[in-house]
Motif scaffolding. Structure first.
Motif, PDB file in Angstrom:
ATOM      1  N   LEU A  37      -1.048   0.303   2.845  1.00 40.10           N
ATOM      2  CA  LEU A  37      -1.621   0.973   1.677  1.00 40.10           C
ATOM      3  C   LEU A  37      -1.416   0.120   0.424  1.00 40.10           C
ATOM      4  O   LEU A  37      -2.321  -0.013  -0.407  1.00 40.10           O
ATOM      5  N   HIS A  62      -8.296   7.155  -1.092  1.00 36.24           N
ATOM      6  CA  HIS A  62      -7.790   8.524  -0.948  1.00 36.24           C
ATOM      7  C   HIS A  62      -7.621   8.879   0.533  1.00 36.24           C
ATOM      8  O   HIS A  62      -6.606   9.494   0.916  1.00 36.24           O
ATOM      9  N   TRP A  70      -4.584   7.083   1.828  1.00 33.93           N
ATOM     10  CA  TRP A  70      -3.376   7.651   1.220  1.00 33.93           C
ATOM     11  C   TRP A  70      -3.007   8.987   1.863  1.00 33.93           C
ATOM     12  O   TRP A  70      -1.844   9.223   2.184  1.00 33.93           O
ATOM     13  N   THR A 118      -1.543   8.352   5.294  1.00 36.01           N
ATOM     14  CA  THR A 118      -0.225   7.725   5.190  1.00 36.01           C
ATOM     15  C   THR A 118       0.805   8.726   4.691  1.00 36.01           C
ATOM     16  O   THR A 118       1.922   8.809   5.221  1.00 36.01           O
ATOM     17  N   ASP A 119       0.446   9.488   3.672  1.00 34.97           N
ATOM     18  CA  ASP A 119       1.370  10.471   3.107  1.00 34.97           C
ATOM     19  C   ASP A 119       1.746  11.525   4.140  1.00 34.97           C
ATOM     20  O   ASP A 119       2.917  11.941   4.235  1.00 34.97           O
ATOM     21  N   ALA A 164       4.765   4.674  -0.434  1.00 33.63           N
ATOM     22  CA  ALA A 164       3.430   5.266  -0.336  1.00 33.63           C
ATOM     23  C   ALA A 164       3.069   6.010  -1.623  1.00 33.63           C
ATOM     24  O   ALA A 164       1.946   5.869  -2.145  1.00 33.63           O
ATOM     25  N   LYS A 165       3.994   6.799  -2.155  1.00 33.17           N
ATOM     26  CA  LYS A 165       3.722   7.543  -3.394  1.00 33.17           C
ATOM     27  C   LYS A 165       3.509   6.599  -4.574  1.00 33.17           C
ATOM     28  O   LYS A 165       2.631   6.827  -5.414  1.00 33.17           O
ATOM     29  N   SER A 175       0.081   5.119  -4.511  1.00 31.33           N
ATOM     30  CA  SER A 175      -0.920   6.080  -4.980  1.00 31.33           C
ATOM     31  C   SER A 175      -0.933   6.151  -6.507  1.00 31.33           C
ATOM     32  O   SER A 175      -2.005   6.153  -7.137  1.00 31.33           O
ATOM     33  N   TYR A 213      -2.500   3.013  -8.028  1.00 30.88           N
ATOM     34  CA  TYR A 213      -3.960   3.023  -7.929  1.00 30.88           C
ATOM     35  C   TYR A 213      -4.554   3.992  -8.951  1.00 30.88           C
ATOM     36  O   TYR A 213      -5.520   3.665  -9.664  1.00 30.88           O
TER      37      TYR A 213
END
Length: 421
Positions: free
Chosen positions: A43, A60, A63, A66-67, A87-88, A91, A94
């Motif tokens: 990501l 999106h 994400w 992955t989330d 991961a957060k 996001s 981005y």
């Protein structure tokens, strides 16, 4: 190493998928953590400036997937929290259009992996940081990333890569007026010389750095220089000269993990001058308080060595088993040291054939990793193995004689007795 010279040698982040080694392990927490790290870092890759922009819908979609996977790992393990944090952060980076927001999470995860001795994985994360964020890092963060990148390479005995990254860090630090980091880069290059076996030159460089650090009032760099000088003297066969430097490093360090690494060095060196009691006091304290894989693994190997020195069969077997539990996660230098000292222990107990097998295993590991000082030491021991009975008999006599003592060594031994108390 300049960012322009970096690249992934194969599929980015595939190293994490190696945790999934078969159908039975595919659903274990360890395997899921590896898969989560792979997904989170893929990501992050979408944020790289050298690739075509990703549509909002595509990002999106990736994400959300992955989330969903990583959220389950967050509460399962410390590493899971790191993976989900990456991961957060990706996001948020981005959404806000600020790539630097990903940096703290990547730094933290690389630090965690290095402490756990997952060095190849740590390199993957640092490479991601340098490639994806790259020149958009602040100068301070560029220097920190290069220093960490260099240190991990040095721990893997990739000395050319380490030296290049230390040089890059030093140049960036000097341009940015960062005196502390410039000194750290010099320490790193000197330690790389130590790893290559260039002991006398490394010691001279470290003495110069020590003087500069004292003049600049940089206590942490002074401690690192003292510890490096101790290592140089020790490897040159002068442990009595090394011990006071290692003890000074222990006293100077303010951070616990660094203090314990220096204390472990003190323990190792005390045994070499015959002070098994002082050595075990120091190493037991490291084992009790250690928080990183590297620190604890080194202490276990040395405690095993102490037990064989005292001809303690039970203690030797106990510490050896503890080492074997960690063997898969040991980097080459600790793994070679384990086989070397296990071989010495078997020789001390009169099991010479077993000792030879173990010493040859240590030699193979050292040769493959380019650990030249280890190779020389092991080859000397192997060459003398046929006459080992006389040497072992002499060592047993030495173990009952007074240890080598100077005023400085007595001070260290007395301080250790108070520390243990």
């Amino acid at each position: 190493m300049p960012v322009s010279g970096l690249k992934f040698e194969s599929l980015p982040h595939a190293i994490f998928l190696q945790r999934v080694s078969g159908p039975e392990s595919a659903t274990t927490l360890e395997a899921r953590l590896g898969q989560g790290a792979f997904l989170a870092l893929r990501l992050v890759d979408l944020l790289a400036s050298d690739r075509a922009p990703v549509s909002t819908d595509a990002f999106h979609y990736q994400w959300v997937a992955t989330d969903r996977f990583c959220r389950e790992l967050h509460a399962a393990a410390t590493e899971g929290a790191h993976v989900h944090g990456i991961a957060k952060s990706a996001s948020e980076s981005y959404r806000l259009g600020d790539i630097q927001l990903i940096s703290p999470a990547l730094f933290a995860y690389a630090h965690f992996l290095e402490a756990e001795l997952r060095l190849e994985e740590a390199l993957d994360v640092l490479t991601t940081l340098l490639l994806v964020v790259g020149n958009r890092l602040s100068t301070k963060d560029q220097v920190a990333a290069q220093l960490r990148f260099a240190r991990v390479h040095r721990k893997l005995n990739r000395f050319d890569e380490a030296d290049a990254a230390y040089t890059e860090a030093g140049e960036l630090a000097t341009v940015g007026g960062d005196r502390y980091s410039a000194l750290l880069s010099r320490i790193g290059r000197a330690n790389t010389m130590l790893g290559r076996g260039n002991l006398a030159d490394a010691e001279r460089r470290l003495e110069e750095i020590l003087g500069d650090a004292r003049a600049a009032g940089e206590r942490d760099v002074e401690a690192r220089a003292e510890q490096g000088i101790a290592a140089a003297f020790y490897y040159m066969g002068q442990p009595a000269e090394a011990i006071p430097h290692a003890w000074h490093a222990f006293q100077l360090y303010e951070e616990d993990d660094s203090k314990l690494r220096a204390l472990g060095d003190v323990g190792t060196m005390l045994l070499s001058v015959g002070d098994a009691t002082g050595a075990e006091r120091a190493l037991a304290e490291v084992f009790r308080r250690g928080r990183t894989q590297e620190t604890v693994s080194n202490a276990l190997v040395e405690l095993m060595h102490c037990a064989s020195y005292r001809r303690d069969h039970v203690g030797f077997a106990r510490w050896r088993e503890r080492c074997e539990d960690r063997l898969a996660d040991m980097p080459p230098n600790i793994r070679a040291d384990f086989y070397l000292k296990q071989g010495i222990g078997q020789a001390r107990f009169g099991r010479y054939r077993r000792a030879e097998v173990l010493l040859k295993e240590a030699l193979a590991i050292a040769a493959a990793a380019g650990l030249h000082e280890f190779e020389f030491r092991i080859e000397r021991i192997l060459a003398g193995l046929p006459d080992c009975q006389q040497a072992v008999a002499r060592e047993m006599q030495l173990a009952t004689e007074p240890v080598v003592q100077t005023a400085e060594l007595r001070e260290v031994s007395e301080s250790l007795a108070q520390l243990g108390g």
